[in-house]
Design a protein around this motif. Structure first.
Motif, PDB file in Angstrom:
ATOM      1  N   LEU A   1      35.996  35.856  38.778  1.00  0.00           N
ATOM      2  CA  LEU A   1      36.828  36.777  39.558  1.00  0.00           C
ATOM      3  C   LEU A   1      37.724  37.546  38.593  1.00  0.00           C
ATOM      4  O   LEU A   1      38.908  37.250  38.419  1.00  0.00           O
ATOM      5  N   LEU A   2      37.170  38.543  37.954  1.00  0.00           N
ATOM      6  CA  LEU A   2      37.836  39.212  36.845  1.00  0.00           C
ATOM      7  C   LEU A   2      39.002  40.075  37.310  1.00  0.00           C
ATOM      8  O   LEU A   2      39.002  40.621  38.412  1.00  0.00           O
ATOM      9  N   THR A   3      39.978  40.204  36.408  1.00  0.00           N
ATOM     10  CA  THR A   3      41.160  41.021  36.709  1.00  0.00           C
ATOM     11  C   THR A   3      40.947  42.486  36.364  1.00  0.00           C
ATOM     12  O   THR A   3      41.831  43.309  36.580  1.00  0.00           O
ATOM     13  N   LYS A   4      39.774  42.828  35.818  1.00  0.00           N
ATOM     14  CA  LYS A   4      39.444  44.239  35.607  1.00  0.00           C
ATOM     15  C   LYS A   4      39.065  44.856  36.953  1.00  0.00           C
ATOM     16  O   LYS A   4      38.604  44.167  37.858  1.00  0.00           O
ATOM     17  N   GLU A   5      39.267  46.169  37.070  1.00  0.00           N
ATOM     18  CA  GLU A   5      38.914  46.837  38.318  1.00  0.00           C
ATOM     19  C   GLU A   5      37.469  46.512  38.699  1.00  0.00           C
ATOM     20  O   GLU A   5      36.563  46.540  37.866  1.00  0.00           O
TER      21      GLU A   5
ATOM     22  N   HIS B   1      31.687  45.159  34.263  1.00  0.00           N
ATOM     23  CA  HIS B   1      32.609  44.107  33.839  1.00  0.00           C
ATOM     24  C   HIS B   1      33.633  43.824  34.932  1.00  0.00           C
ATOM     25  O   HIS B   1      34.831  43.849  34.699  1.00  0.00           O
ATOM     26  N   GLY B   2      33.131  43.566  36.126  1.00  0.00           N
ATOM     27  CA  GLY B   2      34.027  43.322  37.238  1.00  0.00           C
ATOM     28  C   GLY B   2      33.428  42.389  38.274  1.00  0.00           C
ATOM     29  O   GLY B   2      32.292  41.910  38.140  1.00  0.00           O
TER      30      GLY B   2
ATOM     31  N   THR C   1      32.247  42.900  41.234  1.00  0.00           N
ATOM     32  CA  THR C   1      31.031  43.322  41.931  1.00  0.00           C
ATOM     33  C   THR C   1      29.781  42.900  41.165  1.00  0.00           C
ATOM     34  O   THR C   1      28.849  42.331  41.744  1.00  0.00           O
ATOM     35  N   GLY C   2      29.743  43.176  39.873  1.00  0.00           N
ATOM     36  CA  GLY C   2      28.584  42.773  39.076  1.00  0.00           C
ATOM     37  C   GLY C   2      28.430  41.272  39.017  1.00  0.00           C
ATOM     38  O   GLY C   2      27.306  40.738  39.067  1.00  0.00           O
ATOM     39  N   ASN C   3      29.542  40.557  38.920  1.00  0.00           N
ATOM     40  CA  ASN C   3      29.482  39.098  38.857  1.00  0.00           C
ATOM     41  C   ASN C   3      29.007  38.491  40.170  1.00  0.00           C
ATOM     42  O   ASN C   3      28.313  37.468  40.188  1.00  0.00           O
ATOM     43  N   ALA C   4      29.382  39.115  41.287  1.00  0.00           N
ATOM     44  CA  ALA C   4      29.012  38.574  42.595  1.00  0.00           C
ATOM     45  C   ALA C   4      27.502  38.437  42.737  1.00  0.00           C
ATOM     46  O   ALA C   4      27.000  37.457  43.296  1.00  0.00           O
ATOM     47  N   PHE C   5      26.757  39.418  42.208  1.00  0.00           N
ATOM     48  CA  PHE C   5      25.312  39.411  42.412  1.00  0.00           C
ATOM     49  C   PHE C   5      24.571  38.463  41.467  1.00  0.00           C
ATOM     50  O   PHE C   5      23.361  38.303  41.584  1.00  0.00           O
ATOM     51  N   ALA C   6      25.313  37.835  40.584  1.00  0.00           N
ATOM     52  CA  ALA C   6      24.727  36.754  39.796  1.00  0.00           C
ATOM     53  C   ALA C   6      24.817  35.433  40.550  1.00  0.00           C
ATOM     54  O   ALA C   6      24.239  34.435  40.122  1.00  0.00           O
ATOM     55  N   LEU C   7      25.536  35.423  41.656  1.00  0.00           N
ATOM     56  CA  LEU C   7      25.681  34.242  42.490  1.00  0.00           C
ATOM     57  C   LEU C   7      24.749  34.323  43.691  1.00  0.00           C
ATOM     58  O   LEU C   7      24.252  35.392  44.041  1.00  0.00           O
ATOM     59  N   ALA C   8      24.536  33.175  44.333  1.00  0.00           N
ATOM     60  CA  ALA C   8      23.782  33.138  45.579  1.00  0.00           C
ATOM     61  C   ALA C   8      24.765  33.111  46.744  1.00  0.00           C
ATOM     62  O   ALA C   8      25.953  32.843  46.571  1.00  0.00           O
ATOM     63  N   GLU C   9      24.274  33.422  47.924  1.00  0.00           N
ATOM     64  CA  GLU C   9      25.121  33.317  49.115  1.00  0.00           C
ATOM     65  C   GLU C   9      25.438  31.847  49.408  1.00  0.00           C
ATOM     66  O   GLU C   9      24.617  30.980  49.138  1.00  0.00           O
TER      67      GLU C   9
ATOM     68  N   LEU D   1      32.675  39.150  46.907  1.00  0.00           N
ATOM     69  CA  LEU D   1      32.741  40.540  47.354  1.00  0.00           C
ATOM     70  C   LEU D   1      33.867  40.783  48.352  1.00  0.00           C
ATOM     71  O   LEU D   1      34.251  41.938  48.569  1.00  0.00           O
ATOM     72  N   GLN D   2      34.413  39.720  48.937  1.00  0.00           N
ATOM     73  CA  GLN D   2      35.601  39.893  49.778  1.00  0.00           C
ATOM     74  C   GLN D   2      36.747  40.512  48.979  1.00  0.00           C
ATOM     75  O   GLN D   2      37.616  41.180  49.533  1.00  0.00           O
ATOM     76  N   TYR D   3      36.725  40.296  47.654  1.00  0.00           N
ATOM     77  CA  TYR D   3      37.781  40.817  46.789  1.00  0.00           C
ATOM     78  C   TYR D   3      37.423  42.177  46.182  1.00  0.00           C
ATOM     79  O   TYR D   3      38.136  42.670  45.315  1.00  0.00           O
ATOM     80  N   ALA D   4      36.316  42.752  46.634  1.00  0.00           N
ATOM     81  CA  ALA D   4      35.877  44.046  46.096  1.00  0.00           C
ATOM     82  C   ALA D   4      35.772  45.110  47.182  1.00  0.00           C
ATOM     83  O   ALA D   4      35.157  46.152  46.971  1.00  0.00           O
ATOM     84  N   THR D   5      36.364  44.853  48.334  1.00  0.00           N
ATOM     85  CA  THR D   5      36.350  45.849  49.408  1.00  0.00           C
ATOM     86  C   THR D   5      37.221  47.041  49.004  1.00  0.00           C
ATOM     87  O   THR D   5      38.094  46.915  48.140  1.00  0.00           O
ATOM     88  N   PRO D   6      37.004  48.202  49.609  1.00  0.00           N
ATOM     89  CA  PRO D   6      37.850  49.359  49.293  1.00  0.00           C
ATOM     90  C   PRO D   6      39.345  49.054  49.442  1.00  0.00           C
ATOM     91  O   PRO D   6      40.160  49.485  48.621  1.00  0.00           O
ATOM     92  N   GLU D   7      39.701  48.272  50.475  1.00  0.00           N
ATOM     93  CA  GLU D   7      41.111  47.936  50.682  1.00  0.00           C
ATOM     94  C   GLU D   7      41.648  47.066  49.554  1.00  0.00           C
ATOM     95  O   GLU D   7      42.763  47.282  49.065  1.00  0.00           O
ATOM     96  N   ALA D   8      40.862  46.076  49.130  1.00  0.00           N
ATOM     97  CA  ALA D   8      41.305  45.181  48.062  1.00  0.00           C
ATOM     98  C   ALA D   8      41.461  45.928  46.739  1.00  0.00           C
ATOM     99  O   ALA D   8      42.399  45.671  45.970  1.00  0.00           O
ATOM    100  N   VAL D   9      40.552  46.869  46.474  1.00  0.00           N
ATOM    101  CA  VAL D   9      40.641  47.653  45.237  1.00  0.00           C
ATOM    102  C   VAL D   9      41.902  48.513  45.237  1.00  0.00           C
ATOM    103  O   VAL D   9      42.664  48.532  44.266  1.00  0.00           O
ATOM    104  N   ARG D  10      42.117  49.216  46.335  1.00  0.00           N
ATOM    105  CA  ARG D  10      43.305  50.078  46.418  1.00  0.00           C
ATOM    106  C   ARG D  10      44.590  49.260  46.256  1.00  0.00           C
ATOM    107  O   ARG D  10      45.509  49.666  45.526  1.00  0.00           O
ATOM    108  N   ALA D  11      44.653  48.126  46.936  1.00  0.00           N
ATOM    109  CA  ALA D  11      45.863  47.305  46.869  1.00  0.00           C
ATOM    110  C   ALA D  11      46.071  46.751  45.466  1.00  0.00           C
ATOM    111  O   ALA D  11      47.192  46.759  44.945  1.00  0.00           O
TER     112      ALA D  11
END
Length: 401
Positions: free
Chosen positions: A312-316, A321-322, A324-332, A339-349
């Protein structure tokens, strides 16, 4: 969902609040990513509309860098959307409309010459523009422009890696062949010639300066993406690179990641260097290495543990290097949890609060909003049961079909 409150002392990643959850059913799963996809695309066209002057922030909008950053990068996203979700409308326009508009922003001012900055492939505007234009229009004249420039790209002959080098050319040729099947007869000989060129170098090293070369392992500049592009472009070459792949698998650390270089280097958990990118590259090529199935599966399982802990990187949030890319290396459901932390709202905040390290680009498919939209497109693809997004869609310009 707001970002976690606690940050690791290194400052690189947020402490994953779900580490102690042993029952996956308790993790929140994103059931309808299409809403996030539309929101991300709406933000994208607002921040970087298909108009001149180009409003991308990378190099202050003055530099187009193929699929890496710039309008051709955004067009590549809309190209894929035009195939998968042609009915989506953003401000009344379809993905195909946007692909056309983002390919009409002065890309023709970039000549075919290779420069010290461009490399010869994914960062080279002329090559990427003609590749994406060919895919979108199905016009073979763009295929011939692309092929006609291949033998002239000799400024940095030792560049084999994916972003600046020959592996990226393999990816572009494979992409054209996928979208324009009638180009196969023209491209297959060039693909094999490029693979033979790659195999003639040993070891594969990368460095912008001739006296400072390193043997990288990860997806951004290293062996794993060279191997994956060779095998995805022509599976007949799998036996010739199996030994190299086994070396990479054996270099996995006890913790589960890979250092950035074979002789050590940085311990990063992101697509370009470390476990996430290696998983992105391993999954599409696993089927071509039946003798290594067990070893690959063990490596992926081990790598996912370190990504879950430190990814869960602190980079945008982005692909390269964020989160979103890391999420897809994981399984559901771990993927959805990230990806809950990569929503448009989370990014803006996160950007408004200064919690996130802002990206050097505000729209490109590797570094910013277009990449986040790419992730939502992949998740929507999987949630609607269409297939495995890492195999069928992949990373833009690096592991896509």
């Amino acid at each position: 969902m707001s970002l976690p409150e606690k940050i690791d002392p290194t400052g690189r990643y947020f402490i994953n609040e779900a580490l102690d959850i042993t029952d996956p059913a308790l993790l929140q799963s994103i059931s309808s990513p299409r809403d996030y996809l539309v929101a991300s695309l709406t933000d994208l066209v607002a921040a970087c509309p298909p108009t001149l002057p180009w409003s991308g922030s990378f190099a202050k909008g003055q530099l187009y860098c193929g699929i890496f950053a710039g309008p051709t990068s955004v067009a590549f996203l809309f190209l894929w959307l035009s195939k998968l979700y042609p009915d989506i409308l953003i401000e009344g326009k379809s993905p195909s409309d946007y692909c056309t508009e983002y390919l009409n922003l002065g890309q023709d001012k970039y000549g075919p010459e290779e420069t010290q900055r461009s490399g010869c492939s994914l960062n080279h505007e002329y090559m990427c523009y003609n590749a994406v234009k060919a895919c979108h229009t199905k016009d073979l004249s763009y295929v011939h422009k692309f092929i006609g420039n291949l033998d002239k790209l000799t400024l940095r002959p030792t560049f084999i890696e994916v972003l600046f080098g020959k592996a990226g050319l393999l990816s572009l040729m494979r992409t054209i062949r996928y979208w324009v099947p009638e180009s196969k007869d023209f491209l297959d000989p060039e693909i094999d010639k490029t693979i033979e060129y790659c195999l003639s170098y040993d070891p594969w090293t990368f460095g912008l300066h001739a006296n400072n070369q390193s043997r990288y392992i990860g997806a951004g500049h290293g062996d794993i993406s060279i191997i994956s592009n060779i095998v995805m472009s022509n599976p007949d070459y799998a036996p010739k690179v199996q030994g190299r792949l086994e070396i990479i698998l054996n270099l996995q650390t006890k913790e589960g990641s890979w250092l950035s270089r074979e002789d050590g280097g940085s311990d990063l958990v992101q697509w370009c260097h470390g476990a996430p990118g290696i998983i992105w590259c391993l999954i599409p090529i696993r089927r071509y290495f039946p003798e290594l199935h067990e070893k690959i599966d063990e490596a992926v399982s081990k790598a996912r543990r370190v990504i879950w802990e430190k990814g869960l990187l602190t980079k945008e949030q982005c692909l390269c290097h964020g989160i979103t890319g890391n999420a897809f290396a994981l399984a559901e459901p771990q993927r959805s949890h990230f990806l809950q932390y990569a929503t448009p709202e989370a990014v803006r905040a996160g950007l408004a609060d200064g919690i996130l390290e802002k990206s050097s680009d505000n729209c490109g498919v590797w570094w910013s909003e277009a990449g986040r939209a790419w992730g939502w497109m992949m998740l929507e693809y999987e949630k609607t049961g269409l297939g495995d997004s890492l195999v069928d869609i992949g990373y833009p310009g690096a592991t896509n079909p």
